[in-house]
Write an enzyme that holds these catalytic residues in place. Structure first.
Site, PDB file in Angstrom:
ATOM      1  CG  LEU A  17      -1.827  -1.197   1.404  1.00  0.00           C
ATOM      2  CD1 LEU A  17      -2.855  -0.929   2.498  1.00  0.00           C
ATOM      3  CD2 LEU A  17      -2.534  -1.547   0.093  1.00  0.00           C
ATOM      4  NE  ARG A  24       1.127  12.462  10.003  1.00  0.00           N
ATOM      5  CZ  ARG A  24       1.028  11.334  10.717  1.00  0.00           C
ATOM      6  NH1 ARG A  24       1.460  11.295  11.958  1.00  0.00           N
ATOM      7  NH2 ARG A  24       0.529  10.239  10.169  1.00  0.00           N
ATOM      8  CE  LYS A  31       4.380   8.096   4.562  1.00  0.00           C
ATOM      9  NZ  LYS A  31       3.554   8.015   5.785  1.00  0.00           N
ATOM     10  CE1 TYR A 115      -0.716  -0.679   5.738  1.00  0.00           C
ATOM     11  CE2 TYR A 115       0.298   0.454   7.593  1.00  0.00           C
ATOM     12  CZ  TYR A 115      -0.811  -0.139   7.012  1.00  0.00           C
ATOM     13  OH  TYR A 115      -1.983  -0.182   7.706  1.00  0.00           O
ATOM     14  N   GLY A 116       4.215   0.754   2.105  1.00  0.00           N
ATOM     15  CA  GLY A 116       5.394   1.318   1.441  1.00  0.00           C
ATOM     16  C   GLY A 116       6.245   2.191   2.332  1.00  0.00           C
TER      17      GLY A 116
END
Ligand code: UD1
Ligand code: MG
Length: 482
Positions: A17, A24, A31, A115-116
């Protein structure tokens, strides 16, 4: 560099994902493209996934889609890039990936979701998750960790009597009592594909964030009679994501600490691990010594008994056995066996230093091949040049390679001795065994064995100081000695 998976039942697919906005980070760079240890965060995620040898791999993208997709295609041309639509949430992201994979060829068996932006996750931990999932015949297995401060994470809900996993509650939807739970959802799971496909059909956006939660799949699978379980890791770093630059630096430091430690365990002496930075892509031999303040980047390799540092930054530099590279900034260079570089040396791409050669203090080099035993010891520039063996280049020598428009080559033979401040005005060739005098400006080729002088006769004007600088300190000094 991930080890090959020896597990017989490799997952049918891994879904990474990577559609989140990453606001942020406050960065124009997406990111997951921010690097840790010389590799983007999503590069780490792909490497960990590849170690599982999945039959297929999909990455879900949305934010800065084109830049992210291009980067992933470069790392893994076979990865399926899936676009998430405007429906938000991890559940929707996985659903989009599953639909895209199914459209090619319906997925059966284990689907791993990662997750990436979780860069320290290893293949080994994913293997443990997958192996438990398959051995226990689970519908869903979630990777969890127990954290002192679980704020923001989804919490693992367990049955009060038998401790089995009931589901996951997102922080924003949790009651005060649920917020007291310290076991968190890492967001990394192994699913049975059929269970996942079916459960996602019932996942809605009816929650405090208006998102399709992937986490809802656990409760749905359990209600449907499936086994839902957790693998808890004691290594919280492996499940930690980088959401801002503070976390990026913290994870980067821990990643580096692990790399440096693993090299020390493999026989590399690192005097000061805290100030030594080694990219994941660097290769070191046993009995290499790295002195404090050294950064090794890219495809840098260092062979046995070589010493690097202190205070050196080397990118894509190959260092052969017994070489010493001291206080050097270099990239794209090759340093021969037993050669010496530094201190205060700037190696630019195409520098090739032969065995037992030397490039000394305050030298800049670029596109130069230096033969065995040749020395450029002090203060100079050598670019677009070829230097033979056992040649000594004197202090302050310069290859004037640039005529303002084009670059030209300087060829210097073997056994040459050049005087201080020789300038080679390229293109020019100096034959074997030639000498140049101090301050020579070599504009024409020098035959082998010749001495080249740029002779400007020296004139001494006697008494000049007392006449032209009367009353000065110099005049007084001259007066005393005359
Ligand atoms: C999610 C989990 C939470 C878990 C936490 C771990 C859900 C609903 N919650 O929280 O239980 O403790 O991860 O970090 O899954 N992403 C997409 N598409 C989206 C949303 C997110 O691809 O629509 C990706 C992000 O790029 C990121 C990952 O999914 O890589 C997690 O997203 P993030 O928003 O950070 O996680 P949370 O929803 O806060
Ligand atoms: Mg979120």
């Amino acid at each position: 560099m991930s080890p090959q998976n020896t597990n017989s039942s490799n997952p049918a697919a891994v879904i990474v994902l990577a559609a989140g906005a990453g606001t942020r980070m406050k960065s124009r760079l997406p990111k997951i493209l921010h690097p840790i240890g010389g590799i983007s965060m999503v590069g780490h995620a792909l490497a960990a996934a590849h170690g599982l040898n999945p039959e297929r791999l999909a990455v879900v993208v949305r934010f800065e889609r084109d830049q992210v997709a291009a980067h992933i295609a470069q790392l893994d041309p076979k990865a399926l890039i899936v676009d998430q639509d405007e429906i938000p949430g991890t559940g929707r992201a996985v659903q989009a990936a599953l639909e895209a994979l199914d459209a090619e060829n319906e997925i059966e068996g284990t689907v791993v979701v990662t997750y990436g932006d979780v860069p320290l996750l290893t293949t080994e931990l994913l293997e443990e998750l997958t192996a438990t999932h398959q051995k226990d015949n689970n519908a869903v297995t979630v990777l969890t960790a127990v954290l002192d401060d679980a704020t923001g994470y989804g919490r693992i809900l367990r049955d009060a009597t038998d401790g089995t996993v009931l589901g996951i509650r997102e922080h924003k939807d949790a009651s005060d009592a649920e917020r007291g739970i310290k076991e968190i959802n890492s967001g990394i799971y192994a699913f049975d594909a059929a269970v996942l496909r079916e459960a996602l059909k019932s996942v809605t956006t009816d929650n405090n964030q208006g998102e399709m939660y992937l986490t809802d799949v656990l409760g749905l699978a359990r209600n449907d009679g499936g086994r839902v379980a957790a693998v808890a890791t004691a290594d919280r770093w492996q499940v930690e994501g980088a959401n801002d630059r503070v976390q990026l630096a913290t994870l980067g430091a821990e990643h580096n600490r692990r790399i440096v430690e693993s090299w020390m365990r493999r026989g590399v002496t690192v005097i000061d691990p805290a100030t030594t930075w080694i990219d994941s892509t660097v290769e070191l031999d046993e009995d290499v010594t790295i002195l404090p303040g050294t950064q090794l980047h890219g495809k840098t390799t260092v062979a046995r008994d070589a010493v690097v540092g202190p205070d050196s930054t080397l990118t894509d530099v190959q260092i052969a056995e017994r070489a010493e590279v001291t206080r050097t900034h270099g990239s794209g260079a090759v340093i021969g066996e037993g050669a010496h570089v530094g201190p205060f040396t700037y190696l630019r791409p195409g520098t090739v230093l032969g065995a037992d050669g030397k490039i000394g203090a305050f030298y800049e080099t670029k596109n130069v091949t230096i033969g065995r035993g040749s020395k450029l010891s002090h203060l100079g520039y050598a670019g677009d040049a070829e230097i033979g063996e056992d040649t000594n280049i004197g202090c302050g020598n310069i290859t004037a390679n640039y005529d303002g428009v084009n670059k030209h080559r300087t060829v210097i033979g073997s056994g040459v001795r050049t005087g201080s401040n020789t300038v080679f005005v390229a293109p020019v060739t100096v034959g074997d065994g030639a000498f140049t005098g101090a301050g020579a400006i070599v504009r024409k080729d020098v035959p082998a064995g010749a001495l080249t002088l740029s002779v400007a006769p020296q004139r001494n004007d006697e008494g000049w100081t007392e006449t032209h600088r009367p009353g000065s300190i110099s005049a007084a000094a001259a007066g005393k000695s005359n």
